[in-house]
Design an enzyme around this catalytic site. Structure first.
Site, PDB file in Angstrom:
ATOM      1  CE  LYS A 158      -3.927   1.931   2.648  1.00 43.78           C
ATOM      2  NZ  LYS A 158      -4.821   1.715   3.807  1.00 43.78           N
ATOM      3  CB  SER A 212      -8.127   3.685   2.930  1.00 45.48           C
ATOM      4  OG  SER A 212      -7.262   3.070   3.872  1.00 45.48           O
ATOM      5  CB  SER A 262      -8.301   0.764   5.774  1.00 40.63           C
ATOM      6  OG  SER A 262      -8.994   1.975   5.613  1.00 40.63           O
TER       7      SER A 262
END
Ligand code: GLN
Length: 495
Positions: free
Chosen positions: A79, A154, A178
């Site tokens: 990420k 997210s 997330s």
């Protein structure tokens, strides 16, 4: 055999048995990225050159007898809020658009020490604030199950990349859901470990007391293997904790006999899509047939979790994001008069509107006069929620919950109503407030063909029970692939 379809464990095994090379594993990943990325857009940066170079080095070292672990040579996506030295790390924000860190996050260093190959950096909501990956400065990610829908957020880029078979594994971060929520929307497995299990060193902070890095994969085994690699105390993160031993893979047993699973009444009442509820109930029946005992109970305080979470997360975010001022990192406004105008313009132009909303909210709840009324009250609520979970874990080994009230919404349908978006975090944020571990596993699809996730929550440091139950279910239910990935061609022309 198609390498892309293999799990990380499967790829690692073939590499160890010298049936495929690390280069082949990396090329398979890059080929799939070339094939689907223009539709899915899971990545902000694909480091093809770096990955190819690493592949050669790692292959040599495997041949020399080093890197005997299960993930050696396996491509992994990271990420884009997790720092990678020499590779751009943007947090999907204009303010860090060109930021190239001078250091690597502890979790990524551990990955590299295990011989895994970082293939690229994945898309996310700006600074991990959001639930759909639509607040990204770098454009939206699409759900591989249906390109008109969001992947969740997210960590939407990481989950979409794994579901679209661009890689078998990815790292995400979870502050209020997330990892678990986008995993459920994309039909993959995601684990949020107990707070303190994985070092936050090199994770660009959102809410420091809530943030945890965790694994995302297409099988429970892959997630357990990755968690074994990234977990560990780190003296560079004073909140990382010593734990007796890490053997998450050791929990991969088909055995839930006698496991007590609590079903919070509050999590299955109105507000939950009946199709999601139905799929979770069916999954619970399977665990019951295997010997688990379920019981409905009251978890009354979770109704205060959303307000407490948004006060605490915004307060911490506004303090953490103060460092982005145009001096130390990234973007600086081009024209300004004097220092104050430079700060103002840089931050006005560099941050998107969701991030600004959180900074304003955080500054408000921390300001003198409101501190006691909001921030302090939220901290007290957090402590009470933790106590309520403590009591629940006196009776149960695991607590079951949805990961989200519905399956993935359509692109563009959530952004206009931020409050509604905050409310959709109802089933995930309490876990972060209490520091608990949680896993989301796919339990089928709804009428529209979109995946449904089931969340299993464990007591602190009891990931093993979560993994055991998830693994047992997965052995019976199997893994479903998105139609689009199966058909391949539907992604359109290769670019
Ligand atoms: N949707 C939540 C938020 O916007 C959770 C995000 C996260 O876990 N990073 O705060």
């Amino acid at each position: 055999m198609d390498i892309r379809e293999l799990t990380a464990a499967g790829t690692g095994r073939l590499i160890r048995e010298k049936k495929i090379s690390v280069q082949e594993a990396v090329e398979a990943s890059l080929e799939q990225i070339a094939r689907v990325e223009h539709k899915v857009h899971g990545f902000i940066t694909v480091d093809a050159e770096g990955a190819r170079k690493k592949a050669c080095q790692i292959q040599e070292r495997i041949c020399a007898g080093e890197f005997a672990g299960p993930l050696a040579g396996v491509p992994v996506a990271v990420k884009d809020n997790i720092c990678t030295r020499g590779v751009r790390t943007t947090c999907a924000s204009r303010i860090l658009e060109n930021y190239v860190p001078a250091y690597t996050a502890d979790a990524v260093e551990r990955l590299e020490r295990a011989g895994a190959v970082v293939i690229g950096k994945t898309n996310m909501d700006e600074f991990a604030m959001g639930s759909t990956t639509e607040t990204s400065y770098c454009g939206v990610t699409r759900n591989p199950w249906n390109l008109d829908h969001v992947p969740g957020g997210s960590s939407g880029g990481s989950c979409a990349a794994v579901a679209a078979e661009e890689c078998a594994l990815a790292l995400g971060s979870d502050t209020g859901g997330s990892i678990r929520q986008p995993s459920s929307f994309c039909g993959v497995v995601g684990i949020k470990p107990t707070y303190g299990t994985v070092s936050r060193y090199g994770l660009i902070a959102y809410g420091s007391s809530l943030d945890q890095i965790g694994p995302i994969g297409r099988s429970v085994e892959d997630c357990a293997l990755l968690l074994d690699v990234i977990a560990g105390q780190d003296r560079k993160d004073s909140t990382s904790v010593p734990r007796k031993k890490y053997d998450f893979a050791g929990a991969l047993r088909m055995d839930v006999k006698g496991l007590r699973i609590g079903i919070p009444r509050e999590y299955f009442e109105e507000g939950l899509d009946p199709e999601v509820k139905d799929k979770i109930q069916k999954a619970l029946r399977i665990l019951e047939e295997q010997g688990a005992a379920t019981e409905v109970f009251d978890l009354k305080l979770v109704k205060y979790a959303i307000p407490a979470y948004y006060v605490i997360a915004s307060a911490e975010a506004c303090s953490n994001l103060a460092r982005f001022d145009g001096v130390k990192y990234g973007y600086r406004a081009e024209e300004y008069e004097g220092l104050h105008e430079m700060y103002k313009k840089t931050r006005s132009e560099g941050f998107g509107s969701e991030v600004k909303r959180r900074i304003l909210l955080g500054s408000f709840v921390l300001s003198s006069g409101y501190y006691d009324a909001y921030y302090l009250k939220a901290l007290k609520t957090k402590a009470l929620i933790r106590q309520e979970f403590d009591r629940a874990f006196g009776r149960f080994d695991l607590i079951v919950a949805p990961a989200a009230p519905s399956t993935a919404p359509m692109l563009g349908s959530s952004l206009s109503d931020p409050l509604q978006m905050y409310l959709s975090d109802i089933y995930t944020v309490a876990v972060n407030l209490a520091g608990l571990p949680g896993i989301s596993i796919p339990v089928g699809t709804d009428r529209k063909g979109l995946p449904v996730g089931m969340q299993l929550i464990g007591n602190c440091f009891e990931e093993d029970k979560m993994i055991r139950a998830a693994y047992t279910y997965e052995q019976i239910h199997g893994y479903e692939r998105p139609e689009l990935v199966k058909e391949g061609g539907s992604y359109g022309e290769t670019v």
